[in-house]
Design a protein around this motif. Sequence first.
Motif, PDB file in Angstrom:
ATOM      1  N   MET A  39     -36.605   0.916 -11.251  1.00 30.93           N
ATOM      2  CA  MET A  39     -36.279   0.246 -12.579  1.00 30.93           C
ATOM      3  C   MET A  39     -37.027  -1.043 -13.229  1.00 30.93           C
ATOM      4  N   VAL A  40     -36.900  -1.092 -14.466  1.00 31.69           N
ATOM      5  CA  VAL A  40     -37.241  -2.304 -15.068  1.00 31.69           C
ATOM      6  C   VAL A  40     -36.109  -3.464 -14.995  1.00 31.69           C
ATOM      7  N   LYS A  41     -36.196  -4.457 -14.829  1.00 31.43           N
ATOM      8  CA  LYS A  41     -35.162  -5.665 -14.599  1.00 31.43           C
ATOM      9  C   LYS A  41     -34.869  -6.267 -15.878  1.00 31.43           C
ATOM     10  N   PRO A  42     -33.785  -6.771 -16.130  1.00 30.65           N
ATOM     11  CA  PRO A  42     -32.297  -6.331 -15.515  1.00 30.65           C
ATOM     12  C   PRO A  42     -32.036  -4.729 -15.934  1.00 30.65           C
ATOM     13  N   CYS A  43     -31.507  -4.137 -14.887  1.00 27.92           N
ATOM     14  CA  CYS A  43     -31.226  -2.831 -15.119  1.00 27.92           C
ATOM     15  C   CYS A  43     -29.660  -2.567 -15.565  1.00 27.92           C
ATOM     16  N   PHE A  44     -29.632  -1.819 -16.603  1.00 29.64           N
ATOM     17  CA  PHE A  44     -28.490  -1.534 -17.187  1.00 29.64           C
ATOM     18  C   PHE A  44     -27.863   0.019 -16.813  1.00 29.64           C
ATOM     19  N   VAL A  45     -26.685   0.098 -16.444  1.00 34.72           N
ATOM     20  CA  VAL A  45     -25.887   1.351 -16.401  1.00 34.72           C
ATOM     21  C   VAL A  45     -24.800   1.537 -17.487  1.00 34.72           C
ATOM     22  N   PHE A  46     -24.920   2.459 -18.334  1.00 35.99           N
ATOM     23  CA  PHE A  46     -23.707   2.911 -18.917  1.00 35.99           C
ATOM     24  C   PHE A  46     -23.150   3.846 -18.933  1.00 35.99           C
ATOM     25  N   ASP A  47     -21.666   3.827 -18.000  1.00 37.98           N
ATOM     26  CA  ASP A  47     -21.072   5.165 -17.452  1.00 37.98           C
ATOM     27  C   ASP A  47     -20.045   5.729 -18.514  1.00 37.98           C
ATOM     28  N   GLY A  48     -20.457   6.763 -19.402  1.00 43.37           N
ATOM     29  CA  GLY A  48     -19.778   7.308 -20.514  1.00 43.37           C
ATOM     30  C   GLY A  48     -18.815   8.032 -19.668  1.00 43.37           C
ATOM     31  N   ARG A  49     -18.687   8.368 -18.605  1.00 42.24           N
ATOM     32  CA  ARG A  49     -17.706   9.255 -17.904  1.00 42.24           C
ATOM     33  C   ARG A  49     -16.916   8.504 -16.882  1.00 42.24           C
ATOM     34  N   ASN A  50     -17.148   7.303 -16.524  1.00 41.52           N
ATOM     35  CA  ASN A  50     -16.535   6.509 -15.464  1.00 41.52           C
ATOM     36  C   ASN A  50     -16.532   7.384 -14.222  1.00 41.52           C
ATOM     37  N   ILE A  51     -17.549   7.737 -13.653  1.00 38.94           N
ATOM     38  CA  ILE A  51     -17.648   8.413 -12.520  1.00 38.94           C
ATOM     39  C   ILE A  51     -18.194   7.951 -11.311  1.00 38.94           C
ATOM     40  N   LEU A  52     -19.065   6.530 -11.720  1.00 35.98           N
ATOM     41  CA  LEU A  52     -19.629   5.929 -10.645  1.00 35.98           C
ATOM     42  C   LEU A  52     -18.882   4.771 -10.026  1.00 35.98           C
ATOM     43  N   ASP A  53     -19.432   4.298  -8.944  1.00 40.16           N
ATOM     44  CA  ASP A  53     -18.995   3.392  -8.162  1.00 40.16           C
ATOM     45  C   ASP A  53     -19.347   2.084  -8.932  1.00 40.16           C
ATOM     46  N   HIS A  54     -18.625   1.284  -9.657  1.00 39.13           N
ATOM     47  CA  HIS A  54     -19.079   0.422 -10.441  1.00 39.13           C
ATOM     48  C   HIS A  54     -19.200  -0.960  -9.639  1.00 39.13           C
ATOM     49  N   ALA A  55     -18.567  -1.179  -8.575  1.00 39.86           N
ATOM     50  CA  ALA A  55     -18.458  -2.554  -7.959  1.00 39.86           C
ATOM     51  C   ALA A  55     -19.726  -2.266  -7.186  1.00 39.86           C
ATOM     52  N   LYS A  56     -20.174  -0.922  -6.532  1.00 40.07           N
ATOM     53  CA  LYS A  56     -21.218  -0.865  -5.806  1.00 40.07           C
ATOM     54  C   LYS A  56     -22.477  -1.333  -6.544  1.00 40.07           C
ATOM     55  N   LEU A  57     -22.281  -0.559  -7.901  1.00 42.08           N
ATOM     56  CA  LEU A  57     -23.683  -0.671  -8.499  1.00 42.08           C
ATOM     57  C   LEU A  57     -23.932  -2.210  -8.744  1.00 42.08           C
ATOM     58  N   ARG A  58     -22.849  -3.313  -9.050  1.00 44.53           N
ATOM     59  CA  ARG A  58     -22.968  -4.588  -9.385  1.00 44.53           C
ATOM     60  C   ARG A  58     -23.578  -5.040  -8.237  1.00 44.53           C
ATOM     61  N   GLN A  59     -23.090  -4.790  -7.134  1.00 45.41           N
ATOM     62  CA  GLN A  59     -23.694  -5.256  -5.931  1.00 45.41           C
ATOM     63  C   GLN A  59     -25.096  -5.106  -5.778  1.00 45.41           C
ATOM     64  N   ILE A  60     -25.491  -4.008  -6.089  1.00 46.93           N
ATOM     65  CA  ILE A  60     -27.022  -3.541  -6.103  1.00 46.93           C
ATOM     66  C   ILE A  60     -27.719  -4.392  -6.864  1.00 46.93           C
ATOM     67  N   GLY A  61     -27.120  -4.747  -8.051  1.00 45.10           N
ATOM     68  CA  GLY A  61     -27.956  -5.679  -9.112  1.00 45.10           C
ATOM     69  C   GLY A  61     -27.616  -5.160 -10.516  1.00 45.10           C
ATOM     70  N   PHE A  62     -26.936  -3.803 -10.604  1.00 39.14           N
ATOM     71  CA  PHE A  62     -27.120  -3.338 -12.103  1.00 39.14           C
ATOM     72  C   PHE A  62     -26.071  -4.219 -12.894  1.00 39.14           C
ATOM     73  N   GLN A  63     -26.274  -4.243 -14.188  1.00 37.51           N
ATOM     74  CA  GLN A  63     -25.366  -4.593 -15.404  1.00 37.51           C
ATOM     75  C   GLN A  63     -24.794  -3.341 -15.669  1.00 37.51           C
ATOM     76  N   VAL A  64     -23.200  -3.184 -15.518  1.00 33.34           N
ATOM     77  CA  VAL A  64     -22.631  -2.195 -15.630  1.00 33.34           C
ATOM     78  C   VAL A  64     -21.702  -2.065 -16.782  1.00 33.34           C
ATOM     79  N   PHE A  65     -21.850  -1.137 -17.610  1.00 30.75           N
ATOM     80  CA  PHE A  65     -20.753  -0.920 -18.939  1.00 30.75           C
ATOM     81  C   PHE A  65     -20.073   0.317 -18.653  1.00 30.75           C
ATOM     82  N   ALA A  66     -18.929   0.355 -18.624  1.00 29.11           N
ATOM     83  CA  ALA A  66     -18.038   1.655 -18.513  1.00 29.11           C
ATOM     84  C   ALA A  66     -16.989   1.571 -19.308  1.00 29.11           C
ATOM     85  N   ILE A  67     -16.597   2.957 -19.589  1.00 29.95           N
ATOM     86  CA  ILE A  67     -15.570   2.997 -20.772  1.00 29.95           C
ATOM     87  C   ILE A  67     -14.362   2.258 -20.454  1.00 29.95           C
ATOM     88  N   GLY A  68     -13.837   1.665 -21.255  1.00 30.99           N
ATOM     89  CA  GLY A  68     -12.387   1.071 -21.201  1.00 30.99           C
ATOM     90  C   GLY A  68     -12.339  -0.023 -20.061  1.00 30.99           C
TER      91      GLY A  68
END
Length: 464
Positions: A425-454
């Motif tokens: 992906m192009v950096k910085p990489c964003f993840v918008f998790d509209g269903r709160n199903i992903l492992d956000h801590a792990k994604l952040r460790q990889i380098g993603f900017q994570v937005f999740a609901i609530g």
Amino acid sequence: MSTEFTCRICCLGAGYVGGPTMTVIAKMCPDIKVTVCDLSERRIAAWNSKSLPIYEPGLQEIVEGARGKNLFFSTDIDAAVREADIIFVSVNTPTKKSGIGAGQAADLQYWELAGRHIASIAEGPKIIVEKSTVPVKTAAAMARVLESNSKFAFEVLSNPEFLAEGTAVEDLLRPDRVLVGGEQTPAGLAAIDKLANIYRRWVPTEKVLTTNLWSAELSKLTANAFLAQRISSINSISALCENTGADVDEVAHAIGVDSRIGPKFLRASVGFGGSCFQKDILNLVYLCRSFGLPEVANYWEAVITMNNWQKQRFAEKMVSAMFNTVSGKKIAVLGFAFKKDTGDTRETPAIHVCEQMIKEGAALSIYDPKVTVEQMNYDLGSPSPDKVCMEQDAYVACAGAHAIAVLTEWDEFKTLDYSRIYTSMVKPCFVFDGRNILDHAKLRQIGFQVFAIGKSFSNETVLD
Ligand SMILES: NC(=O)c1ccc[n+]([C@@H]2O[C@H](COP(=O)([O-])OP(=O)(O)OC[C@H]3O[C@@H](n4cnc5c(N)ncnc54)[C@H](O)[C@@H]3O)[C@@H](O)[C@H]2O)c1
Ligand SMILES: O=c1ccn([C@@H]2O[C@H](COP(=O)(O)OP(=O)(O)O[C@H]3O[C@H](CO)[C@@H](O)[C@H](O)[C@H]3O)[C@@H](O)[C@H]2O)c(=O)[nH]1
């Protein structure tokens, strides 16, 4: 095939409800002949083929087990109606698009046409079963249509369906309850009993509830209003969580363990979709206004207002997080169906989010395991291929993207190799998790900017 059937059922409408419901009746009652009819030749041909017109886990096997034995799919409505003792009407009842009540009231034209058709060809008395979701008092209108157009006696029952898509077979085999409403006259009670006895073949007696007609009709609208209200309630709290540092999953768990509240339907999301919730609440709202109850109408309408706001809020968050512009950026959309385990896109929140992104100038690559390319194109108004492309593979969809938006909670999205995706992906990489199903801590460790609901929009890398 044998003519030893003990009862003949016909169902008008071979859709998401008529098809699975009749299939399960046929499976559980081999002595009953069940014929499912539709005006659409294409739909009936699909029911008679190897690729059914709808996807539901477990449905294919049951259809194949009963089809041609006691389960038939046909466009010959007249023949099926003539021979049937019981006729289910499971036609579509969408929100009216024009005229009085446009945008709120249920469009009952298909339902009334079905009634008139039955009356015109019936050669004897029948039990007519309202399976479609309809406004309260529709059974009375149906009875009048039938009476005025036929010399035979018809008993109209209300038997609303509570199945949810994606779990239809399971819901039909083991329902929380079956509801049969009818007139409280000797003929009405006999008809109730006849239908209830069919369900009692596999549903425990205490779960087969019988009521008067109006209670059954209103219970269906009320059940959907209550379910959707829970989602809007937790979604409203999700906005507060994002501003306060509270975590909506923790709040949902903490309130859900209270047995008076219960844990179900408290998953915060990008918004609820599906063909029923919005339509049925609007129908309820319209009904309240027509009975002169504006306060009640406004109360339930707020459930829809909150849902619309949640979808818009999510889209706005995407834009603001990505430096206030998504113009020219590629966004990978994972999931387009309104929920997992279905290919249905009716009222899916993905349509709203995608449309907003297209308006903002983004290019979308969409992947959904069950939604067809034709359906997505139709839902998005046939966008130009340089603006939207549909992929058959999540990794291809994400390659070269600036952001990923998860809009349906498909299980397979949980186990994708996000390190591999990050690299592509192009950096910085964003993840918008509209269903709160992903492992956000792990994604952040990889380098993603994570937005999740609530959840707080904190992008610090979480270190163990
Ligand atoms: N989809 C769900 O999960 C669900 C669950 C519970 C209740 N309901 C309610 O059940 C009803 C049907 O919903 P659906 O999702 O199955 O709709 P659908 O659009 O999938 O199917 C309805 C079918 O009825 C057919 N039809 C219309 N008029 C007809 C006629 N006169 N004779 C024969 N066929 C006719 C249409 O061609 C269509 O195939 C609606 O009232 C809906 O609110 C839906
Ligand atoms: O905690 C939750 C639960 C559901 N949803 C969303 O709500 C929508 C509806 O989901 P669901 O109710 O599971 O599916 P439907 O097939 O729309 O079923 C509803 O609508 C049917 C049609 O009337 C009824 O028969 C069912 O009982 C009722 O659950 C979907 O977008 C879900 O993603 C959430 O956002 N959070």
